[in-house]
Design a protein around this motif. Structure first.
Motif, PDB file in Angstrom:
ATOM      1  N   LEU A  20     -10.631  12.284  -7.160  1.00  0.00           N
ATOM      2  CA  LEU A  20      -9.478  12.049  -8.024  1.00  0.00           C
ATOM      3  C   LEU A  20      -9.806  12.664  -9.376  1.00  0.00           C
ATOM      4  N   ASN A  21      -9.046  13.694  -9.754  1.00  0.00           N
ATOM      5  CA  ASN A  21      -9.305  14.402 -11.010  1.00  0.00           C
ATOM      6  C   ASN A  21      -8.517  13.769 -12.159  1.00  0.00           C
ATOM      7  N   ASN A  22      -9.045  13.945 -13.368  1.00  0.00           N
ATOM      8  CA  ASN A  22      -8.400  13.454 -14.581  1.00  0.00           C
ATOM      9  C   ASN A  22      -7.950  11.995 -14.409  1.00  0.00           C
ATOM     10  N   VAL A  23      -8.914  11.125 -14.144  1.00  0.00           N
ATOM     11  CA  VAL A  23      -8.652   9.703 -13.904  1.00  0.00           C
ATOM     12  C   VAL A  23      -7.905   9.088 -15.085  1.00  0.00           C
ATOM     13  N   GLN A  24      -6.872   8.315 -14.772  1.00  0.00           N
ATOM     14  CA  GLN A  24      -6.052   7.635 -15.775  1.00  0.00           C
ATOM     15  C   GLN A  24      -6.236   6.122 -15.644  1.00  0.00           C
ATOM     16  N   LEU A  25      -5.943   5.389 -16.713  1.00  0.00           N
ATOM     17  CA  LEU A  25      -6.045   3.931 -16.670  1.00  0.00           C
ATOM     18  C   LEU A  25      -5.187   3.349 -15.553  1.00  0.00           C
ATOM     19  N   GLU A  26      -4.024   3.964 -15.285  1.00  0.00           N
ATOM     20  CA  GLU A  26      -3.109   3.477 -14.254  1.00  0.00           C
ATOM     21  C   GLU A  26      -3.664   3.675 -12.842  1.00  0.00           C
ATOM     22  N   ASP A  27      -4.738   4.454 -12.688  1.00  0.00           N
ATOM     23  CA  ASP A  27      -5.323   4.705 -11.375  1.00  0.00           C
ATOM     24  C   ASP A  27      -6.180   3.532 -10.896  1.00  0.00           C
ATOM     25  N   GLU A  28      -6.430   2.593 -11.782  1.00  0.00           N
ATOM     26  CA  GLU A  28      -7.246   1.439 -11.410  1.00  0.00           C
ATOM     27  C   GLU A  28      -6.539   0.655 -10.304  1.00  0.00           C
TER      28      GLU A  28
ATOM     29  N   GLU B 250       0.845  -1.192   0.000  1.00  0.00           N
ATOM     30  CA  GLU B 250       0.000   0.000   0.000  1.00  0.00           C
ATOM     31  C   GLU B 250       0.881   1.242   0.000  1.00  0.00           C
ATOM     32  N   GLU B 251       0.452   2.232  -0.798  1.00  0.00           N
ATOM     33  CA  GLU B 251       1.166   3.517  -0.864  1.00  0.00           C
ATOM     34  C   GLU B 251       0.287   4.588  -0.238  1.00  0.00           C
ATOM     35  N   LEU B 252       0.792   5.248   0.802  1.00  0.00           N
ATOM     36  CA  LEU B 252       0.055   6.319   1.461  1.00  0.00           C
ATOM     37  C   LEU B 252       0.086   7.570   0.576  1.00  0.00           C
ATOM     38  N   PHE B 253      -1.104   8.129   0.283  1.00  0.00           N
ATOM     39  CA  PHE B 253      -1.122   9.339  -0.554  1.00  0.00           C
ATOM     40  C   PHE B 253      -1.911  10.487   0.074  1.00  0.00           C
ATOM     41  N   LEU B 254      -2.699  10.211   1.116  1.00  0.00           N
ATOM     42  CA  LEU B 254      -3.474  11.270   1.752  1.00  0.00           C
ATOM     43  C   LEU B 254      -3.553  10.961   3.244  1.00  0.00           C
ATOM     44  N   GLN B 255      -3.282  11.981   4.064  1.00  0.00           N
ATOM     45  CA  GLN B 255      -3.253  11.770   5.503  1.00  0.00           C
ATOM     46  C   GLN B 255      -3.859  12.977   6.203  1.00  0.00           C
ATOM     47  N   PHE B 256      -4.526  12.709   7.322  1.00  0.00           N
ATOM     48  CA  PHE B 256      -5.087  13.782   8.137  1.00  0.00           C
ATOM     49  C   PHE B 256      -4.624  13.557   9.567  1.00  0.00           C
ATOM     50  N   LYS B 257      -3.829  14.474  10.055  1.00  0.00           N
ATOM     51  CA  LYS B 257      -3.451  14.522  11.468  1.00  0.00           C
ATOM     52  C   LYS B 257      -3.431  15.997  11.826  1.00  0.00           C
ATOM     53  N   MET B 258      -4.504  16.455  12.425  1.00  0.00           N
ATOM     54  CA  MET B 258      -4.755  17.857  12.760  1.00  0.00           C
ATOM     55  C   MET B 258      -5.038  18.692  11.511  1.00  0.00           C
TER      56      MET B 258
ATOM     57  N   ASN C 283      -1.400  16.188   1.876  1.00  0.00           N
ATOM     58  CA  ASN C 283      -1.363  15.479   0.607  1.00  0.00           C
ATOM     59  C   ASN C 283       0.048  14.949   0.388  1.00  0.00           C
ATOM     60  N   LYS C 284       0.198  13.649   0.313  1.00  0.00           N
ATOM     61  CA  LYS C 284       1.507  13.061   0.022  1.00  0.00           C
ATOM     62  C   LYS C 284       1.622  13.017  -1.497  1.00  0.00           C
ATOM     63  N   GLN C 285       2.455  13.818  -2.055  1.00  0.00           N
ATOM     64  CA  GLN C 285       2.565  13.936  -3.518  1.00  0.00           C
ATOM     65  C   GLN C 285       3.226  12.700  -4.127  1.00  0.00           C
ATOM     66  N   LEU C 286       2.421  11.686  -4.345  1.00  0.00           N
ATOM     67  CA  LEU C 286       2.919  10.507  -5.043  1.00  0.00           C
ATOM     68  C   LEU C 286       3.046  10.853  -6.516  1.00  0.00           C
ATOM     69  N   ASP C 287       4.093  10.379  -7.146  1.00  0.00           N
ATOM     70  CA  ASP C 287       4.258  10.623  -8.581  1.00  0.00           C
ATOM     71  C   ASP C 287       3.059  10.097  -9.358  1.00  0.00           C
ATOM     72  N   ARG C 288       2.488   9.021  -8.851  1.00  0.00           N
ATOM     73  CA  ARG C 288       1.352   8.386  -9.529  1.00  0.00           C
ATOM     74  C   ARG C 288       0.192   9.367  -9.717  1.00  0.00           C
ATOM     75  N   PHE C 289      -0.121  10.173  -8.691  1.00  0.00           N
ATOM     76  CA  PHE C 289      -1.285  11.054  -8.731  1.00  0.00           C
ATOM     77  C   PHE C 289      -0.944  12.519  -8.999  1.00  0.00           C
ATOM     78  N   GLY C 290       0.280  12.919  -8.802  1.00  0.00           N
ATOM     79  CA  GLY C 290       0.627  14.329  -8.971  1.00  0.00           C
ATOM     80  C   GLY C 290      -0.238  15.181  -8.067  1.00  0.00           C
ATOM     81  N   ASN C 291      -0.851  16.213  -8.629  1.00  0.00           N
ATOM     82  CA  ASN C 291      -1.741  17.069  -7.824  1.00  0.00           C
ATOM     83  C   ASN C 291      -3.214  16.819  -8.180  1.00  0.00           C
TER      84      ASN C 291
END
Length: 186
Positions: free
Chosen positions: A85-93, A48-56, A60-68
């Protein structure tokens, strides 16, 4: 702690999709203690790759996979931790995991969403033919049942008439076989 999310979401390639995740907790959300993690898993046995976290606050963990392309659209105080998730890509599956902890709850809640990316919009389902076929078959069966009931009623009436005629014949003329009345019927 109960975390709820749809098990499967489909999105059209190039569009935006909201991955909904909500939770129920017996306790009010306190930003200082509340925590949220969104992870992405490409395959079942992949890490699992962490890409979003909330602590206080949201991080946003800027994974290359998702960019912004990841945008937090939930509101933890309203028990919503969804993201878009904006501009969904095939690789986002893949599988998206939502982990929520709201102390003093002791258990961390978890829900998974399987994102399917479509290259073209599925055709609209036209059920007109199915309705016509279903109505026709249903109508045909109703007629067959009606005909069978009428036939059964007609046969029953005939049988009753035959039984009644036999009884009348027996009562009218009990004879000894030569047309003479029997002695017991006088």
């Amino acid at each position: 702690m109960e975390v709820m999310a749809p098990p499967i979401i489909s999105a059209l390639n190039g569009t935006s999709v909201k991955l909904s995740c909500t939770f129920n907790s017996c306790y009010k959300v306190e930003n200082k203690q509340f925590s949220l993690n969104w992870t992405y898993q490409e395959c079942k046995n992949c890490s699992e790759e962490l890409f979003l976290q909330f602590k206080m606050k949201i991080m946003n963990k800027q994974l290359d996979r998702f960019g912004n392309r990841v945008e937090f659209t939930g509101n933890p105080t309203k028990n919503d931790v969804s993201f878009t998730l904006n501009n969904v890509q095939l690789e986002d599956e893949g599988t998206y995991n939502c982990y929520v902890l709201n102390p003093p709850d002791r258990q961390r809640g978890h829900a998974s969403i399987s994102l399917k990316v479509l290259t073209e919009e599925p055709p609209k389902r036209d059920s007109t033919v199915a309705v016509i076929v279903g109505a026709s078959v249903g109508g045909f069966l109703a007629v067959v049942i009606l005909v069978l009931m009428v036939v059964k009623c007609v046969r029953r009436k005939k049988q009753q008439r035959l039984n009644t005629d036999d009884q009348k014949t027996e009562e009218e003329g009990k004879t000894d076989g030569e047309g003479n009345p029997e002695e017991g019927t006088k």
